[in-house]
Scaffold this motif. Structure first.
Motif, mmCIF file in Angstrom:
data_model
loop_
_atom_site.group_PDB
_atom_site.id
_atom_site.type_symbol
_atom_site.label_atom_id
_atom_site.label_comp_id
_atom_site.label_asym_id
_atom_site.label_seq_id
_atom_site.Cartn_x
_atom_site.Cartn_y
_atom_site.Cartn_z
ATOM 1 N N PRO A 353 0.967 0.852 -0.388
ATOM 2 C CA PRO A 353 0.488 1.418 0.873
ATOM 3 C C PRO A 353 1.291 2.640 1.308
ATOM 4 O O PRO A 353 0.726 3.609 1.832
ATOM 5 N N ALA A 354 2.609 2.601 1.081
ATOM 6 C CA ALA A 354 3.438 3.753 1.461
ATOM 7 C C ALA A 354 3.056 4.984 0.657
ATOM 8 O O ALA A 354 2.954 6.097 1.202
ATOM 9 N N ALA A 355 2.837 4.805 -0.640
ATOM 10 C CA ALA A 355 2.441 5.934 -1.481
ATOM 11 C C ALA A 355 1.048 6.429 -1.116
ATOM 12 O O ALA A 355 0.755 7.624 -1.214
ATOM 13 N N LEU A 356 0.203 5.514 -0.676
ATOM 14 C CA LEU A 356 -1.170 5.869 -0.328
ATOM 15 C C LEU A 356 -1.219 6.870 0.821
ATOM 16 O O LEU A 356 -2.103 7.728 0.884
ATOM 17 N N MET A 357 -0.251 6.757 1.746
ATOM 18 C CA MET A 357 -0.277 7.642 2.910
ATOM 19 C C MET A 357 0.826 8.704 2.881
ATOM 20 O O MET A 357 0.978 9.476 3.828
ATOM 21 N N ALA A 358 1.558 8.776 1.801
ATOM 22 C CA ALA A 358 2.733 9.652 1.750
ATOM 23 C C ALA A 358 2.413 11.125 1.978
ATOM 24 O O ALA A 358 3.236 11.868 2.533
ATOM 25 N N ASP A 359 1.230 11.585 1.564
ATOM 26 C CA ASP A 359 0.906 13.005 1.693
ATOM 27 C C ASP A 359 0.067 13.311 2.938
ATOM 28 O O ASP A 359 -0.389 14.443 3.114
ATOM 29 N N ILE A 360 -0.132 12.317 3.808
ATOM 30 C CA ILE A 360 -0.932 12.543 5.022
ATOM 31 C C ILE A 360 -0.037 13.110 6.114
ATOM 32 O O ILE A 360 0.879 12.445 6.598
ATOM 33 N N GLN A 361 -0.297 14.322 6.504
ATOM 34 C CA GLN A 361 0.507 14.955 7.541
ATOM 35 C C GLN A 361 0.059 14.591 8.948
ATOM 36 O O GLN A 361 0.854 14.524 9.880
ATOM 37 N N ARG A 414 -15.246 7.923 -1.267
ATOM 38 C CA ARG A 414 -13.887 8.472 -1.099
ATOM 39 C C ARG A 414 -12.817 7.383 -0.963
ATOM 40 O O ARG A 414 -11.654 7.708 -0.681
ATOM 41 N N MET A 415 -13.165 6.142 -1.143
ATOM 42 C CA MET A 415 -12.198 5.068 -0.974
ATOM 43 C C MET A 415 -11.098 5.108 -2.034
ATOM 44 O O MET A 415 -11.380 5.246 -3.223
ATOM 45 N N VAL A 416 -9.859 4.970 -1.572
ATOM 46 C CA VAL A 416 -8.715 4.811 -2.478
ATOM 47 C C VAL A 416 -8.016 3.513 -2.093
ATOM 48 O O VAL A 416 -7.668 3.306 -0.924
ATOM 49 N N LEU A 417 -7.797 2.633 -3.055
ATOM 50 C CA LEU A 417 -7.279 1.303 -2.781
ATOM 51 C C LEU A 417 -5.806 1.185 -3.149
ATOM 52 O O LEU A 417 -5.379 1.697 -4.185
ATOM 53 N N ARG A 433 -7.694 3.791 1.893
ATOM 54 C CA ARG A 433 -7.651 5.139 2.475
ATOM 55 C C ARG A 433 -9.002 5.830 2.276
ATOM 56 O O ARG A 433 -9.592 5.776 1.194
ATOM 57 N N ILE A 434 -9.489 6.468 3.339
ATOM 58 C CA ILE A 434 -10.704 7.286 3.271
ATOM 59 C C ILE A 434 -10.411 8.617 3.942
ATOM 60 O O ILE A 434 -10.065 8.662 5.122
ATOM 61 N N ASP A 435 -10.540 9.693 3.200
ATOM 62 C CA ASP A 435 -10.218 11.017 3.733
ATOM 63 C C ASP A 435 -11.386 11.604 4.520
ATOM 64 O O ASP A 435 -12.553 11.265 4.319
#
Length: 442
Positions: A353-361, A414-417, A433-435
């Protein structure tokens, strides 16, 4: 006369056949529920219920009718049969009606699924569990009131039989603990909760752990802001991400496909999720909350892939929807008259989960969804939400009073699990995650 439910159901079916029914099935369930609720240390609710439900379905050619009763009283069998046949005679023919040709022959039980726990907690044990959950939640600094701690135990005995040679029976137990508390004061109060539910008591999470989690969640939500309105990346916590699979389950329901009321009706064999994503329904998962050995028509249950490598490959079908669509059924019948995917899950992905959101500013982490404006025909999606801002790849301040909108076709694509799948519900999913979703905030 025997009082065993299997024998009584067999007698009922025999009477219906003797009275002229071409085909018959009957289902019986006996359920016991025992629950308590503690609020601010005092007993607020204590209940115990024992209920029985019997349903009889008869077929006269393609005419059919169903009747129900609240007990297995043999003295009422003749009247039930007469009522069902009288109804069937005046109802129009249904060209898709009939027993499932895929039903098992002989007797089927839940051997190997481990669905019955011999532990049956008494009232005192349930009260201790509910109190421990509430005490732990109230001990969290910042928690100011309680909506209650609860604990429950349930037991169900399920019997199904058809005139075509199927009979089946299984029992299922359930244990649960939950707590909901408030943090803060006045108009600034925030509520949150936590819970656990399992088939076996030994698998149930510690009540104190559940309570502390609920209290910490409530305190973390204090002083929320409203995010800006605009397009943002959204991450769904596991306790709400399963709702996305619920929308998928509704869209692949064979009845909806046959009626033409699903936004996925033209998508069979096409990619609807990203490559590598698998969505499966597995009612045979050992100790699964929604596990069962056979469906509502006597078809033996097995794992079914709905989406494989992102491709839609199966509808959820009972025998009626299968006949409508010219397909073989796949054992997803319910006694409610529509196919059911009650054990759906998404196979976890690779990132944490941390990696999933790591690039979300600048994004939203959703922990609660409210209301529902889902258009099953178009896939348009709009729900109220609360959670936390994501800033620089990490969770930041709490947010509330926002609306998330999109279209499920685009959202699925766009789902990323993440990798954190835990089986806690009937339908289960990891962090998702859905962008580029639309956020209506301030």
């Amino acid at each position: 006369m025997s009082t065993d439910p299997l024998d009584l159901i067999g007698t009922l079916i025999g009477k219906a056949r003797a009275a002229g029914a071409d085909a018959v099935d009957a289902a019986y369930s006996a359920r016991t529920a025992h629950g308590v609720q503690i609020r601010n240390g005092k007993t607020e609710d204590l209940e115990r219920s024992e209920t029985c439900d019997l349903s009889l379905r008869v077929f006269l050619g393609r005419q059919s009718a169903s009747v129900s009763a609240t007990n297995l009283d043999p003295a009422r069998f003749d009247a039930l049969v007469e009522q069902a046949l009288a109804m069937a005679r005046v109802l129009p023919e249904d060209p898709y009606a009939g027993l499932s040709p895929q039903a098992e022959q002989g007797f089927v039980d839940a051997a190997g699924l481990d669905l019955l726990d011999t532990a049956q907690p008494d009232t005192a044990a349930l009260m201790d569990r509910a109190r421990a959950a509430e005490d732990a939640a109230l001990a969290v600094a910042g928690v100011t009131n309680s909506s209650g701690g609860s604990a429950s135990f349930g037991l169900a005995d399920i019997v199904l039989m058809t005139s075509a040679g199927f009979s089946g029976r299984y029992a299922r137990s359930s244990h649960s603990v939950s707590v909901s508390v408030l943090a803060g004061h006045g108009t600034g109060m925030q509520r949150d909760y936590d819970y656990d539910a399992t088939v076996h008591l030994s698998d149930l999470a510690d009540a104190g752990t559940i309570g502390r989690s609920a209290g910490e969640k409530a305190v973390a939500r204090l002083n929320p802001t409203r995010p800006r309105t605009g397009s943002m990346h959204v991450v769904f916590d596991p306790r709400v991400s399963s709702s996305l699979l619920g929308h998928l389950a509704g869209a692949v329901n064979g009845s909806a496909i046959a009626r033409g009321t699903s936004f996925l009706k033209e998508k069979m064999g096409q990619r609807i999720l990203p490559e590598g994503v698998d969505i499966l329904d597995d009612p045979t998962r050992v100790r699964g909350l929604s596990a069962r050995p056979f469906d509502g028509e006597g078809v033996r249950c097995s794992e079914l892939a709905i989406v494989q490598d992102g491709m839609l490959i199966n509808w959820a079908l009972d025998s009626r929807s299968a006949r409508q669509l010219g397909l073989p059924g796949n054992g997803r019948a319910s006694r409610g008259g529509s196919p059911s995917l009650g054990s759906l899950y998404a196979r976890p992905g690779a990132p944490t989960p941390a990696a999933l959101m790591a690039d979300i500013q600048d994004g939203i982490y959703v922990t609660e969804l409210m209301g529902s404006a889902i258009n099953g025909l178009t896939g348009d999606y709009s729900r109220g939400a609360a959670g936390f801002m994501i800033r620089g790849g990490t969770l930041a301040e709490p947010v509330a009073e926002l609306t998330i909108a999109g279209n499920l076709n685009d959202m699925f694509a766009r789902m990323v699990l993440a990798d954190d799948l835990v089986f806690r519900h009937g339908i289960n999913a990891p962090t998702i995650r859905i962008d580029d979703m639309m956020i209506a905030g301030s």
